[in-house]
Design an enzyme around this catalytic site. Structure first.
Site, PDB file in Angstrom:
ATOM      1  CB  CYS A  54      38.540  33.362  45.917  1.00 36.79           C
ATOM      2  SG  CYS A  54      38.191  32.140  44.740  1.00 36.79           S
ATOM      3  N   GLY A 103      35.281  44.990  28.859  1.00 40.39           N
ATOM      4  CA  GLY A 103      34.813  46.366  29.490  1.00 40.39           C
ATOM      5  C   GLY A 103      34.645  46.314  31.007  1.00 40.39           C
ATOM      6  CE  LYS A 131      33.055  42.641  33.000  1.00 38.37           C
ATOM      7  NZ  LYS A 131      34.417  43.091  33.291  1.00 38.37           N
ATOM      8  N   GLY A 162      33.161  46.656  34.738  1.00 40.11           N
ATOM      9  CA  GLY A 162      32.289  46.153  35.444  1.00 40.11           C
ATOM     10  C   GLY A 162      30.968  47.021  35.624  1.00 40.11           C
ATOM     11  N   PRO A 163      31.043  48.257  35.913  1.00 40.80           N
ATOM     12  CG  PRO A 163      32.028  49.990  37.524  1.00 40.80           C
ATOM     13  CD  PRO A 163      32.263  48.794  36.856  1.00 40.80           C
ATOM     14  CD  GLU A 213      39.087  37.295  48.951  1.00 37.60           C
ATOM     15  OE1 GLU A 213      39.148  36.115  48.602  1.00 37.60           O
ATOM     16  OE2 GLU A 213      38.203  37.975  48.548  1.00 37.60           O
ATOM     17  CD  GLU A 254      34.859  31.238  43.270  1.00 39.86           C
ATOM     18  OE1 GLU A 254      35.167  31.971  44.289  1.00 39.86           O
ATOM     19  OE2 GLU A 254      35.525  31.158  42.155  1.00 39.86           O
ATOM     20  CB  VAL A 314      30.445  45.669  30.019  1.00 42.54           C
ATOM     21  CG1 VAL A 314      30.245  44.215  29.415  1.00 42.54           C
ATOM     22  CG2 VAL A 314      31.025  46.683  28.741  1.00 42.54           C
ATOM     23  N   GLY A 315      29.400  45.086  32.766  1.00 38.95           N
ATOM     24  CA  GLY A 315      28.707  43.990  33.965  1.00 38.95           C
ATOM     25  C   GLY A 315      27.246  44.333  34.459  1.00 38.95           C
TER      26      GLY A 315
END
Length: 474
Positions: free
Chosen positions: A279, A201, A170, A203-204, A379, A245, A206-207
């Site tokens: 990052c 898709g 994904k 995250g909430p 961040e 990561e 498909v993830g």
């Protein structure tokens, strides 16, 4: 491209179970230029079933066959590299020169590296009467971010395939199109059906479905620490392996013996690369108090020379940030820095002059920052640099380590041995000494809330393997 609104499952481009779609926005124009389908738990389940069916056969393929496959992938990728670079520029705003020379060039290097790593990797070893075998963990779910989109796809897919795993991917819905092209490349290179599957898709949805799916053996996630926590919690009930990561707030220690002009200039450029959307960006510059005022002047002059503009222009150094959401977050944090009393050396809130359309951020440098300020702890993920003073070497190390993150750190010194000694004391997964050249086989990952597990090099291959001890093997 026809495939953008479909998913790649079991070797074919198929329609999604439900007709939900999302526009892909060009951050330079704020207008849609493509559309993707948004997957559901049913799409994930179909992809997992395909990957599970393909696992037994693919996991038994020979190392030589896998290397030959990667060679075909490399040849096709090189042929399509500029096409992918153009897509990356449009979907997340990376300047085209950076997209060619960094975003996609790293992928070529990773492809070349995985063939050498795989050819030299020892999948078994004898220990007394025990044979220790390293076997593919199974079906893996890979969730990748938008900031280095094709690079992160490559960094997960290659070692997973090298290990003998089958895959459900994904990509980020913000920058998903490069992954579709990569799926086409894998298909053209002759990958068997079901070995690699792509579902776009949110995250909430498909993830979450991937993380919690009982037939996925491992999830590898790159993204924010907040989202990484959610992935780990969703994965916990099925006790699957999770590698992550996550975020960073990397310190860049300029020791008191450096050539200040060069060290500050290169630190600003490194922080602002990819519009600050890395990052491991060196976002906290630590300068000895005796040189602090001079460092601020050098940093300001450097920042004013960073050309912000249309990412399609080869001369552009800083393009827009990737999305309206990201732009708003950066603006909020810049405002918070001002409220907390930090000094805006250059930049600040709002868009650069003449760039009213597009998610452009003014390259911003804060001086007189203390390490307890939000801008030094959170961040920001934009072209924003905080410059902090320190009193002595021990103070610099203390400030550098005083963060919930531990992805990367940087040390600059005229004395390489001194730099190495400081590097040993920094709690970070990667420490970059004197702005070194990028190393494709250096393991990458973090301490603390920057995650766990490593990508790149032979360590990346190990993440996708299980250890089997055959005791009494002889």
């Amino acid at each position: 491209m026809d495939h953008f609104s479909k998913f790649f499952i079991d070797g074919a481009w198929i329609e999604p179970f439900s007709a939900r779609f999302m526009d892909v926005i060009d951050p330079a124009t704020e207008k849609p230029f493509a559309r993707i389908a948004l997957g559901s738990a049913d799409d994930v389940d179909a992809a997992v079933k395909a990957a599970r069916r393909a696992f037994d056969a693919y996991s038994q393929t020979s190392v030589s066959d896998r290397i030959a496959f990667f060679k075909r992938v490399l040849d096709i990728f090189k042929r399509r590299q500029h096409e992918i670079a153009d897509i990356v520029t449009r979907e997340m705003g990376s300047p085209i020169t950076f997209s060619i020379e960094a975003q996609t060039a790293t992928c070529v290097a990773h492809l070349e590296a995985i063939m050498e790593i795989l050819g030299n990797y020892n999948f078994q070893e004898q220990s007394g009467t025990t044979l220790i075998a390293k076997e593919p963990i199974g079906v893996v779910g890979l969730i990748t971010p938008w900031n280095w989109p094709i690079n992160q796809v490559i960094c997960k897919v290659l070692p997973a395939l090298a290990a003998g795993c089958t895959i459900v991917l994904k990509p980020s819905e913000v920058a998903p199109l490069d992954a579709t092209i990569f799926a086409e490349i894998l298909d053209e290179a002759g990958l068997a059906p079901g070995v690699f599957n792509l579902v776009n898709g949110e995250g909430p949805i498909v993830g979450e479905a991937m993380s919690s799916h009982p037939d996925i053996d491992m999830v590898s996630f790159t993204g924010s620490t907040r989202a990484g926590v959610r992935v780990a919690k969703a994965a916990a009930d099925t006790v699957k392996r999770v590698t992550q990561e996550l975020g960073g707030k990397s310190a860049n220690i300029l020791l008191d013996d450096v050539d200040l002009s060069t060290a500050v200039r290169d630190g600003v450029i490194a922080c602002f690369a990819n519009s600050g959307q890395s990052c491991d960006a060196p976002t906290r510059m630590l300068v000895h108090r005796s040189s602090y005022a001079e460092a601020l002047d050098i940093a300001e002059a450097t920042a004013r020379g960073q050309a912000v503009g249309n990412p399609a222009d080869p001369a552009t150094i800083l393009g827009p940030v990737a999305s309206e959401m990201q732009f708003s977050k950066i603006q909020t944090l810049i405002g918070k820095g001002i409220e907390e009393g930090a000094t805006v050396i250059c930049g600040g809130v709002g868009k650069p002059d003449g760039l009213d359309v597009g998610y452009y951020v003014r390259p911003t440098i804060f001086g007189h920052v203390s390490n307890d300020m939000a801008i030094a702890r959170e961040e920001i993920f934009g072209p924003v640099l905080c410059i902090l003073p320190y009193d002595d070497e021990e103070d610099a190390i203390r400030i550098a380590n005083d963060t919930p993150y531990g992805l990367a750190a940087y040390v600059q010194s005229a004395d390489i041995q001194r730099a190495r000694e400081v590097a040993r004391k920094l709690r970070a997964g990667s420490v970059y000494i004197n702005y070194p050249d990028w190393d494709a086989v250096a393991p990458f990952g973090g301490y603390k809330q920057s995650g766990n597990g490593r990508e790149a090099g032979h360590h990346s291959l190990s993440e996708y393997l299980e250890i089997k001890a055959m005791v009494g093997h002889g």
